[in-house]
Structures are given as structure tokens and as C-alpha cells.
Design a protein around this motif. Sequence first.
Motif, mmCIF file in Angstrom:
data_model
loop_
_atom_site.group_PDB
_atom_site.id
_atom_site.type_symbol
_atom_site.label_atom_id
_atom_site.label_comp_id
_atom_site.label_asym_id
_atom_site.label_seq_id
_atom_site.Cartn_x
_atom_site.Cartn_y
_atom_site.Cartn_z
ATOM 1 N N PRO A 1 27.774 10.130 107.272
ATOM 2 C CA PRO A 1 28.430 9.705 106.023
ATOM 3 C C PRO A 1 27.899 8.354 105.577
ATOM 4 O O PRO A 1 27.779 7.422 106.377
ATOM 5 C CB PRO A 1 29.922 9.622 106.404
ATOM 6 C CG PRO A 1 29.950 9.610 107.885
ATOM 7 C CD PRO A 1 28.714 10.233 108.388
ATOM 8 N N SER A 2 27.546 8.283 104.282
ATOM 9 C CA SER A 2 26.965 7.053 103.756
ATOM 10 C C SER A 2 27.992 6.324 102.893
ATOM 11 O O SER A 2 28.652 6.941 102.069
ATOM 12 C CB SER A 2 25.734 7.397 102.931
ATOM 13 O OG SER A 2 25.318 6.283 102.206
ATOM 14 N N GLU A 3 28.079 4.982 103.098
ATOM 15 C CA GLU A 3 29.027 4.202 102.282
ATOM 16 C C GLU A 3 28.451 3.848 100.916
ATOM 17 O O GLU A 3 29.158 3.394 100.036
ATOM 18 C CB GLU A 3 29.450 2.924 103.046
ATOM 19 C CG GLU A 3 28.314 2.012 103.385
ATOM 20 C CD GLU A 3 27.910 2.090 104.858
ATOM 21 O OE1 GLU A 3 28.419 2.942 105.606
ATOM 22 O OE2 GLU A 3 27.055 1.289 105.253
ATOM 23 N N ILE A 4 27.140 4.088 100.760
ATOM 24 C CA ILE A 4 26.496 3.740 99.487
ATOM 25 C C ILE A 4 26.442 4.994 98.617
ATOM 26 O O ILE A 4 25.916 6.032 99.049
ATOM 27 C CB ILE A 4 25.065 3.203 99.735
ATOM 28 C CG1 ILE A 4 25.117 2.003 100.688
ATOM 29 C CG2 ILE A 4 24.408 2.810 98.415
ATOM 30 C CD1 ILE A 4 23.778 1.611 101.228
ATOM 31 N N PRO A 5 26.989 4.938 97.404
ATOM 32 C CA PRO A 5 26.940 6.133 96.549
ATOM 33 C C PRO A 5 25.514 6.449 96.129
ATOM 34 O O PRO A 5 24.736 5.538 95.847
ATOM 35 C CB PRO A 5 27.807 5.742 95.337
ATOM 36 C CG PRO A 5 27.848 4.275 95.347
ATOM 37 C CD PRO A 5 27.681 3.810 96.748
ATOM 38 N N LYS B 1 21.980 9.836 100.670
ATOM 39 C CA LYS B 1 22.317 10.798 101.722
ATOM 40 C C LYS B 1 21.594 10.375 103.001
ATOM 41 O O LYS B 1 20.438 9.973 102.965
ATOM 42 C CB LYS B 1 21.889 12.205 101.326
ATOM 43 C CG LYS B 1 22.690 12.797 100.187
ATOM 44 C CD LYS B 1 22.510 14.286 100.071
ATOM 45 C CE LYS B 1 23.688 15.010 100.634
ATOM 46 N NZ LYS B 1 23.630 16.461 100.408
ATOM 47 N N GLN B 2 22.304 10.474 104.121
ATOM 48 C CA GLN B 2 21.729 10.073 105.408
ATOM 49 C C GLN B 2 21.882 11.182 106.424
ATOM 50 O O GLN B 2 22.857 11.934 106.380
ATOM 51 C CB GLN B 2 22.474 8.848 105.948
ATOM 52 C CG GLN B 2 21.969 7.534 105.422
ATOM 53 C CD GLN B 2 22.733 6.375 106.029
ATOM 54 O OE1 GLN B 2 23.524 5.729 105.363
ATOM 55 N NE2 GLN B 2 22.497 6.108 107.292
ATOM 56 N N LYS C 1 18.415 2.489 101.285
ATOM 57 C CA LYS C 1 19.769 1.934 101.062
ATOM 58 C C LYS C 1 19.732 0.928 99.914
ATOM 59 O O LYS C 1 20.601 0.952 99.023
ATOM 60 C CB LYS C 1 20.280 1.251 102.333
ATOM 61 C CG LYS C 1 20.781 2.221 103.392
ATOM 62 C CD LYS C 1 21.269 1.491 104.615
ATOM 63 C CE LYS C 1 21.819 2.460 105.626
ATOM 64 N NZ LYS C 1 22.166 1.826 106.901
ATOM 65 N N ARG D 1 21.552 1.154 96.256
ATOM 66 C CA ARG D 1 22.418 0.079 95.764
ATOM 67 C C ARG D 1 21.946 -0.421 94.414
ATOM 68 O O ARG D 1 22.756 -0.702 93.512
ATOM 69 C CB ARG D 1 22.465 -1.061 96.770
ATOM 70 C CG ARG D 1 23.321 -0.744 97.999
ATOM 71 C CD ARG D 1 23.079 -1.680 99.132
ATOM 72 N NE ARG D 1 23.612 -3.006 98.853
ATOM 73 C CZ ARG D 1 23.432 -4.053 99.638
ATOM 74 N NH1 ARG D 1 22.731 -3.943 100.740
ATOM 75 N NH2 ARG D 1 23.953 -5.224 99.337
ATOM 76 N N SER E 1 22.925 2.031 91.750
ATOM 77 C CA SER E 1 24.362 2.007 91.401
ATOM 78 C C SER E 1 24.739 0.742 90.651
ATOM 79 O O SER E 1 25.913 0.524 90.354
ATOM 80 C CB SER E 1 25.197 2.149 92.679
ATOM 81 O OG SER E 1 24.979 1.046 93.516
#
Lengths: 110, 129
Positions: free
Chosen positions: A78-82, A85-86, B63, B67, B70
Motif C-alpha cells: 500500500p502506497s501513501e502517495i496518491p 503503485k508499489q 515517489k 508527489r 499530485s
Amino acid sequence: MKNRASLTLMEMLIMVLVFSLSAAICLGLFAGADRLSEETVRQDRAVILAQNAAEALKAGAEPETAEDGLYLDIREVPSEIPGLKQAEITVFFEKEAIFTLETGWQEVAP
Amino acid sequence: MKKKEALSLPAIGGSSLLVIFAVLCLTVFALLSLGTVQAERRLSDKGAQAVSDYYRADLEAEKIFARLRSGEQVPGVVETEGVCRYTCPVTENQTLMVELEKETWVVLRWQVILRMEETEEKLDVWDGK
């Protein structure tokens, strides 16, 4: 004459003993080298398999999950960044994890 | 005349020399094969570590990309002329350099470079003066 014959016999016996001892040790070394070589080949194949799976996931394709005794376990993280996908890719050989890789890719809107 | 039968030391015969030679050959070949395999194992471990390092940096870069998409302001990202640039370290000597077009989020560059290329240090050349 008898003395010389018994000395020769003793010498031969010692030689046979020394040879069998060294042969046993060397065979053990050869067997160890063979086992280590198999493990190395397995690790190399596991790395390539994991890499291929990671690139397939990034490209949106279905990765290959098994090959020649090696099998993959792909677990979505589960990724916290919208929008991201991880996944965690683990390569197993006979229930033993050989190599683990974490990868991520951008979620493409349908 | 009595012949004194002296106990002579047992001389090493031809068969013993052959056995000694065979033992030496076996030992040398066994040690060589073990040494070769250990070197191969070290190389394989280095290869696996290199792949792990790359994908760790790749994940970090993804990542930051997510970010940025978004709308977040990410420290370390430089924006010039509509292009976002940032780097993620792979190893001591390598860096993953990323360039993204801000409007369309097209990846312009996603490349592993050597650290010294990143700093672009130039050595002064003596001009004779």
C-alpha cells in the motif's frame, strides 16, 4: 629380504591411506564448489527474473511468475502517495527466498 | 665375514612418487575450483546488490514523481523552463538523474550517471603563462 618386503608393504599401505584421505578431502571440496556454483547460478537467474517482473509491472504487462524451479511472489504494497503503485517481488526456490526487490510505478488513469 | 645388515631407511619408490604427484594435483585442482567458484559468487552478489541499489533509487524517484504530479512541492526538485529536475543516489559513485516536463509529465530523462558527471568539475589547463 623379509625386512625389505615388510617395509615396502608398510610404505604402500601408508601411501594408500594418504591417497584415500586426500581424495576424500578433495572430493568434498569439489562437491562444495559444485553446490556453491549451483547457488550462484540460481541467484543470477533469480535477479533476472525479479528484474523482468519489475519491468513488466512498470509497463503494465503481466509478469512471468515461475521459471525452472524458481517462482515469484508479487505482493502489492500500500502506497501513501496518491497516483503511485508499489509492489514487493520475492523470488523463491523450494520455499527459500533468494532475492527481493521493491518497485514502484505511476498509476495511469484509465 | 659377517655382513652387517644395516637397517636402511625405506627409499621412496616410484609408486610413492606417483601417489604424491596425484595428491598434489588433486589438491591444487580442488583449491583452484573452489577459488573460482567463490570469485563467481562474489561477482554474483555484487550484481544482485547493484540491481537492488538501482531499484531502490528508482522507487525513490517514482515517489518524488508521484508527489510532483499530485501538486506537492518536493524539496530538492529544481524547476527551470517548465522542466523539473532531481536526482536520487544509487551508490557512492552513481546517481539517477530525472528530468520531467511539467505540463505533460513526460519523462525527458531517467538515467544513471556517474557522480562526477553530475558535478561537471573541470580542471584548469595550464596555458603557458
